[in-house]
Design an enzyme around this catalytic site. Structure first.
Site: not given
Ligand code: PEP
Length: 249
Positions: A10, A12, A95, A97, A167, A173, A213
């Site tokens: 991904n 991003k 996701h 985010e 996730e 991250g 991560s």
């Protein structure tokens, strides 16, 4: 039956189109003999050059989002058909985010999942808890709710073809990876839920990734868990490290 592992990157909001093509070309030989399915999910503007650069290789190109409508007055959005036309095979949906910064709800994710299947795209459906939810002991309840809503009106055949990415938000991250035990526990609970919703065959076929991560140093431990069928990889998918993660064994 044994499930084929799937490792997806991904990107991003990273890499402009010129770098995207160059990076895919760099990655091609690094993943050429991978046993796992390899997908790079890239920003919308990178899709066309990435598909071109991946031609003839085992790298599939995915999108990071899409809209659920077919076409029309939705300024700034991208329709499922457009992704298919550009050569995209997978699409990340829901996701964390997008949920946090773009107000995506479980209901929107469900509409997108339905639209993806209607157009032959494989959705990578994300779910995950916050650190607070984990500390409150409601992780499994929360994930079950996210998955139940995401799969509303999805047929067993479609569900079997779906990819679910677990996730934990606190691991994305942050460099703070979930332990293999924590990741396995939730991925197992997701598979159990898919069994409740669709029966044992679908539960056995659906692929469940861990994301948060993932790095070359922890991939083997995570991916060798019985209910983890690969990973959704953010930061480490931007570097040649991704090749090492694809060869996690
Ligand atoms: C992600 O964004 O899906 C992700 C898992 O990111 P990272 O690997 O950087 O934690």
């Amino acid at each position: 039956m044994s499930r084929r592992m799937i490792i997806a990157g991904n990107w991003k909001m990273n890499k402009p189109p010129s770098q995207a093509a160059e990076f895919i070309r760099q990655l091609v030989p690094l993943v050429a003999d991978a046993e796992a399915e390899v997908v790079c999910c890239v920003p919308a503007i990178d899709i066309v050059p990435a598909v071109e650069a991946a031609k003839g290789s085992n790298i599939r190109i995915g999108a990071e989002n899409m809209y659920f409508e077919e076409k029309g007055a939705y300024t700034g959005e991208i329709a499922p058909d457009m992704l298919v036309d550009a050569g995209v095979s997978h699409v990340i949906l829901g996701h964390s985010e997008r949920r946090e910064y773009f107000a995506e709800t479980d209901e929107m994710v469900n509409r997108k999942v339905k639209a993806a299947f209607a157009h032959g795209l494989i959705p990578i459906i994300c779910c995950g808890e916050t650190l607070k939810q984990r500390e409150q002991g409601i992780t499994i309840d929360w994930i079950r709710q996210q998955i139940k809503i995401a799969f509303q009106d999805i047929t067993p055949e479609q569900a079997a073809a779906a990819v679910i990415a677990y996730e934990p938000i606190w691991a994305i991250g942050t460099g703070k990876v979930a332990t293999s035990g924590q990741a396995q526990e939730v991925c197992h609970a997701i598979r159990q839920l898919m069994g409740e919703l669709y029966g044992p065959e679908v539960a056995e076929q659906v692929r469940i990734q861990y994301g948060g991560s993932v790095a070359p140093a922890n991939a083997a431990e995570l991916f060798s868990q019985p209910d983890i069928d690969g990973g959704l990889v953010g930061g480490a998918s931007l570097k040649p490290d991704f090749g090492q993660i694809v060869h996690w064994k």
